[in-house]
Design an enzyme around this catalytic site. Structure first.
Site: not given
Ligand code: GLA
Length: 388
Positions: A35, A38, A124, A126-128, A173, A223
């Site tokens: 986490e 990336d 969390g 990642s719908s986007s 994501d 973030y």
């Molecule tokens: C979000 C971001 C990803 C990643 C995660 C944390 O989902 O979109 O790129 O950084 O947080 O691991």
């Protein structure tokens, strides 16, 4: 995906009229471990889920996108030539993807579209990215003869986040959404772009998400500040070691982090400590998986939770509470999943303990917070695709 082509088609015809178009889908994701690594050039270990976004699209021969959000019952029209684009974020994702595809030379034209999703919003998962990847894949197919490779499609989604939404996310994501494969997790080296599929069939264990339903919203969240902390550390190391090739924390060592103490804030160091630890944990988990050692995998997940909560500070009370319950119920591994600031915990639980864990988590959470968390059983599904 629970969403059916017909559900989208009926609304598409109702709100946009005319003949059917083509239908595409792209999933949300889970991440086993890795986490906030990336954007630090590290490793991630995601997999696509069955839930995702589905969109019907039909070129309309103009320069205008006419879009209908089925879930939000919201309609907008915007020109692909207008640099500013629509204001509402659900339409900005589509606009951003169209603009980024055009920048790559894809001759995107106007189109009519209706879209819907079953990735829980703010979980969390990642719908986007699912939405971005769905349109990137579709526009490549409809207007681009599929000339754009899959990694570039993932980057189109990421660039959309950066330039049109304001979240400086990494690639995990969108990568997971585009590259997902049923029954497989993927280890991606975010520095080189190399990836490997790992069959995911943990005999005797289940993966389950417990959604705290605390709204996770990365836009305007800290973030971007976390990312900045990492960049501050890289800059400070480079200043001390001008000869060193370093662009991300991937190249940083524990000794170098010690050396920059006092040159960056203590908070920045704390964040970078997490990232270095997480880098090692992903590799340890890969080794453990190859040995079939799920206890070790679980142990690393707890360590990640601790780091995300105490060092990276992206947890919240509800998620820490869910993590404690997992421990009390002897769950093998549990941690916050995704960007943090709300959303889900991901739990690796032995099958015989599953029922007790889920029941206990739901009842204790409800007792404390007055609302039920949502239990989501993870099924690893396919990536972006055309449905019809
Ligand atoms: C979000 C971001 C990803 C990643 C995660 C944390 O989902 O979109 O790129 O950084 O947080 O691991």
């Amino acid at each position: 995906m629970k969403l059916k082509i017909d559900d989208v088609r009926t609304r598409f015809i109702k709100h946009l009229g005319g003949e059917p178009g083509s239908v595409y889908a792209s999933p949300g994701r889970i991440n086993l471990i890795g986490e906030h690594t990336d954007y630090n050039g590290g490793f991630v270990f995601p997999g696509a889920v069955e839930q995702g976004m589905i969109a019907e699209i039909r070129p309309n021969g103009s320069r205008t996108i006419r879009a209908y959000s089925i879930d939000l019952k919201d309609y907008a029209e915007f020109s692909i030539d207008d640099k500013k684009g629509p204001r509402a974020s659900h339409f900005r994702y589509i606009f951003g993807v169209a603009r980024e595809m055009m920048a790559l030379g894809v001759p995107v034209q106007g189109f009519d579209t209706a879209f819907a999703g079953d990735v829980p919003n703010g979980a969390g998962m990642s719908s986007s990215a699912a939405l971005e990847s769905c349109y990137a894949f579709a526009l490549n197919d409809i207007f681009g003869d599929n000339k754009i490779d899959k990694m570039t499609l993932a980057k189109v989604g990421q660039a959309t986040e950066h330039k049109y939404i304001g979240v400086n996310c990494g690639i995990m994501d969108q990568f997971a959404s585009v590259f997902g494969k049923k029954g497989h997790l993927m280890r991606l080296d975010c520095r080189s772009g190399e990836y490997q599929y790992f069959p995911w069939n943990p005999k005797g264990y289940k993966l389950v998400l417990i959604n705290s339903c605390v709204k996770h919203e990365l836009v305007g969240s800290p973030y971007n500040d976390r990312r900045k902390s990492c960049e501050n550390c890289v800059k400070a190391i480079k200043e001390l070691h001008p000869e060193k090739e370093i662009t991300t924390l991937r190249e940083a060592t524990w000794e170098e982090l010690k050396e920059i103490e006092g040159k960056v804030s203590a908070e920045d160091i704390k964040r970078a400590n997490f990232v270095l630890g997480e880098k090692d944990r992903v590799l340890a988990v890969c080794d453990a998986l190859e040995r079939g050692d799920y206890e070790e995998v679980g142990q690393k997940m707890y360590e990640t939770h601790y780091g995300l909560s105490k060092e990276y500070e992206v947890s919240c009370e509800e998620l820490d509470f869910l993590n404690d319950i997992a421990k009390e119920c002897s769950v093998t591994g549990s941690r916050i999943m995704g960007g943090g600031f709300g959303g889900c915990t991901i739990n690796l639980v032995a099958e015989e303990l599953y029922d007790n864990f889920v029941t206990t988590a739901v009842s204790k959470f409800q007792e404390k917070y007055g609302k039920k968390p949502v239990v989501i059983n993870v099924v690893i599904g396919d990536g972006a695709r055309k449905l019809c």
